[in-house]
Design a protein around this motif. Structure first.
Motif, short mmCIF file in Angstrom:
data_model
loop_
_atom_site.label_atom_id
_atom_site.label_comp_id
_atom_site.label_asym_id
_atom_site.label_seq_id
_atom_site.Cartn_x
_atom_site.Cartn_y
_atom_site.Cartn_z
N LEU A 174 0.82 -1.21 0.00
CA LEU A 174 0.00 0.00 0.00
C LEU A 174 0.86 1.26 0.00
CD1 LEU A 174 -2.87 -0.92 2.50
CD2 LEU A 174 -3.08 -0.49 0.05
N ALA A 175 1.94 1.24 0.76
CA ALA A 175 2.84 2.40 0.81
C ALA A 175 3.50 2.62 -0.55
CB ALA A 175 3.91 2.18 1.88
N LYS A 176 3.86 1.54 -1.25
CA LYS A 176 4.49 1.68 -2.57
C LYS A 176 3.49 2.23 -3.58
CE LYS A 176 8.13 -1.75 -2.24
NZ LYS A 176 8.63 -3.04 -2.78
N GLU A 177 2.22 1.84 -3.47
CA GLU A 177 1.19 2.33 -4.38
C GLU A 177 1.00 3.84 -4.24
OE1 GLU A 177 -2.51 0.25 -3.84
OE2 GLU A 177 -1.65 -1.65 -4.50
N LYS A 178 1.18 4.35 -3.04
CA LYS A 178 1.00 5.78 -2.79
C LYS A 178 2.13 6.61 -3.36
CE LYS A 178 -1.89 5.24 1.25
NZ LYS A 178 -2.04 5.49 2.67
N LEU A 179 3.26 5.97 -3.66
CA LEU A 179 4.40 6.70 -4.21
C LEU A 179 4.17 6.96 -5.64
CD1 LEU A 179 7.39 4.85 -2.58
CD2 LEU A 179 6.49 7.08 -1.98
#
Length: 76
Positions: free
Chosen positions: A71-76
């Motif tokens: 999820l954190a990578k998707e937000k980047l």
């Protein structure tokens, strides 16, 4: 019997959570994964021992950590 398994499973998860101190794990999701794994184990006709529950809890924590990282990578 199911009450004993549930009590042991809860104590194990709580201990691992306390020992971990990790903030990158979504503990609610980890607990959901853990309860699903435990339920599948018991419905498979097997009685989990402490080592089984520790393994399930650790895997649940890993899954939760990986989901949160994705999820954190998707937000980047």
């Amino acid at each position: 019997m199911i009450c004993d398994i549930s009590a042991d499973a809860g104590r194990i998860f709580d201990r691992l959570e306390d020992l971990s101190g990790e903030h990158f794990i979504d503990w609610r999701k980890a607990l959901e994964h853990y309860s699903d794994a435990l339920r599948s184990f018991v419905l498979g006709g097997r009685m989990p021992c402490t080592a089984d529950m520790i393994s399930m809890a650790a895997k649940s924590m890993d899954i939760s950590r990986a989901e949160r990282l994705a999820l954190a990578k998707e937000k980047l």
